[in-house]
Enzyme design. Structure first.
Site, PDB file in Angstrom:
ATOM      1  N   ASP A 179       0.822  -1.219   0.000  1.00 10.70           N
ATOM      2  CA  ASP A 179       0.000   0.000   0.000  1.00 10.70           C
ATOM      3  C   ASP A 179       0.854   1.266   0.000  1.00 10.70           C
ATOM      4  OD1 ASP A 179       0.892  -0.396   2.606  1.00 10.70           O
ATOM      5  OD2 ASP A 179      -1.090  -0.781   3.425  1.00 10.70           O
ATOM      6  N   ASP A 206      -7.710  -2.973  14.136  1.00 10.02           N
ATOM      7  CA  ASP A 206      -9.085  -3.398  13.828  1.00 10.02           C
ATOM      8  C   ASP A 206      -9.117  -4.617  12.902  1.00 10.02           C
ATOM      9  OD1 ASP A 206      -8.205  -2.324  11.458  1.00 10.02           O
ATOM     10  OD2 ASP A 206      -9.640  -0.664  11.417  1.00 10.02           O
ATOM     11  N   HIS A 228      -7.401  -4.980  10.063  1.00 12.77           N
ATOM     12  CA  HIS A 228      -7.204  -4.736   8.626  1.00 12.77           C
ATOM     13  C   HIS A 228      -5.885  -5.303   8.133  1.00 12.77           C
ATOM     14  CE1 HIS A 228      -5.387  -0.585   9.702  1.00 12.77           C
ATOM     15  NE2 HIS A 228      -4.424  -1.192   9.034  1.00 12.77           N
ATOM     16  N   GLU A 275      -9.743  -1.931   5.211  1.00 15.13           N
ATOM     17  CA  GLU A 275     -10.409  -1.601   6.457  1.00 15.13           C
ATOM     18  C   GLU A 275     -11.617  -2.511   6.668  1.00 15.13           C
ATOM     19  OE1 GLU A 275      -8.858   0.226   8.371  1.00 15.13           O
ATOM     20  OE2 GLU A 275      -8.567   2.296   7.725  1.00 15.13           O
TER      21      GLU A 275
HETATM   22  C1  GLP Z   1      -0.911   0.373   8.463  1.00 13.36           C
HETATM   23  C2  GLP Z   1      -0.476  -0.439   7.259  1.00 13.36           C
HETATM   24  C3  GLP Z   1      -0.648  -1.913   7.509  1.00 13.36           C
HETATM   25  C4  GLP Z   1       0.008  -2.297   8.822  1.00 13.36           C
HETATM   26  C5  GLP Z   1      -0.645  -1.531   9.945  1.00 13.36           C
HETATM   27  C6  GLP Z   1      -0.083  -1.875  11.307  1.00 13.36           C
HETATM   28  O1  GLP Z   1      -2.265   0.510   8.543  1.00 13.36           O
HETATM   29  N1  GLP Z   1      -1.192  -0.087   6.082  1.00 13.36           N
HETATM   30  O2  GLP Z   1      -0.071  -2.627   6.440  1.00 13.36           O
HETATM   31  O3  GLP Z   1      -0.111  -3.683   9.014  1.00 13.36           O
HETATM   32  O4  GLP Z   1      -0.425  -0.155   9.694  1.00 13.36           O
HETATM   33  O5  GLP Z   1       0.999  -1.058  11.624  1.00 13.36           O
HETATM   34  P1  GLP Z   1       1.999  -1.328  12.801  1.00 13.36           P
HETATM   35  O6  GLP Z   1       2.870  -2.436  12.374  1.00 13.36           O
HETATM   36  O7  GLP Z   1       2.752  -0.045  12.962  1.00 13.36           O
HETATM   37  O8  GLP Z   1       1.186  -1.679  13.996  1.00 13.36           O
END
Ligand code: GLP
Length: 264
Positions: free
Chosen positions: A72, A141, A143, A148
């Site tokens: 992404d 959540d 995702h 989402e």
């Molecule tokens: C963002 C990214 C996800 C990732 C998530 C969790 O939303 N788009 O790909 O898994 O963050 O982030 P973190 O690893 O900082 O908890």
């Protein structure tokens, strides 16, 4: 689905890095075809990337014949912004490994025609031969990538609108102001991730415990898009003890016993 439970995030990260390296090396031993990998951002994979960098420098694995696609990118954030996923990936991985620049793919969040950019991304994945392994994280959540809650489990790469919750969680990278977090992103879909031969998800810390419970024990539902993994023939979730804190004791014991029997 397998759940690998390690004591700490550091142990989980090392397990994941070595697993990825093993898969790259196994394919390289029998085929000239590139290893196609999906990669993620966020704070969770940083230690896994650090271990992969160490392994590349030590000659234990090479990314020379690896093609990567990131999952992404924010829409409208300049590519050189310190919080763009382009910047993140170069800082934490690409600048330190031997993956050829032309093998690196990250969605262009500033593309003049966003829908076309997403369509072309899916085409490029197919042209590369499809994913061998997709490495992901998970949002609080549930995702996966930026899919989402209530994203279709058949979704493909597209522009998505981020929830207020996700913008607030990610505001820690934008000076604490959720309004500075872009409202939209481009993201591979749930079906894009699940099209991979193998999916490895990292989840560390108690903030991920609800997502892991929903994804592992809950029904397959667009409410928790990671739950789509239940339909995948080769899905592994790598957790620390904190992230499995909401699982039933019986589930916890089951996954620990399987891992022990398989020498993990
Ligand atoms: C963002 C990214 C996800 C990732 C998530 C969790 O939303 N788009 O790909 O898994 O963050 O982030 P973190 O690893 O900082 O908890």
């Amino acid at each position: 689905m397998k759940v690998i439970i390690k004591e700490t995030p550091a142990e989980g990260s090392i397990w994941a890095a070595r697993y990825i390296a093993k898969r790259i090396n196994e394919k390289a031993a029998v085929s000239d075809k590139p290893f196609v990998i999906g990669l993620c951002t966020g704070s969770t994979p940083i230690e896994t990337y650090a271990e992969l960098i160490r392994m590349v420098k030590a000659g234990e694995v090479s990314f020379k014949n690896v093609i990567s696609f990131n999952m992404d990118e924010y829409v409208g954030l300049p590519e050189d912004h310190p919080e763009s996923y382009h910047s993140f990936m170069h800082k934490y991985l690409f600048d330190h490994i031997d993956e050829p620049a032309e093998n690196i793919h990250i969605l262009n969040g500033n593309a003049p025609d966003p829908a076309l950019e997403c369509e072309k991304y899916e085409e490029a994945i197919v042209k590369a031969g499809g994913f061998d392994l997709f490495l992901g994280g998970v949002g609080e959540d549930g995702h996966i990538a930026f899919n989402e809650p209530f994203s279709s489990l058949s979704s493909r790469t597209r522009v998505v609108t981020l929830t207020r919750d996700t913008r607030e969680v990610n505001s820690r990278f934008f000076g604490g102001d959720w309004k500075l977090v872009p409202a939209q992103a481009m993201s591979v879909g749930v079906a894009t991730v699940l099209s991979s031969k193998e999916v490895v998800i990292l989840a560390f810390g108690s903030k991920k415990a609800r997502a892991i419970k929903d994804a592992v024990e809950g029904p397959i539902s667009h409410y928790c898009t990671l739950s789509g993994m239940q339909n995948h023939p080769a899905g592994t979730v790598v957790c620390d003890e904190q992230a499995v804190g909401e699982l039933k004791v019986s589930s916890y014991r089951y996954f620990k016993a399987v891992a022990e029997a398989e020498g993990e």
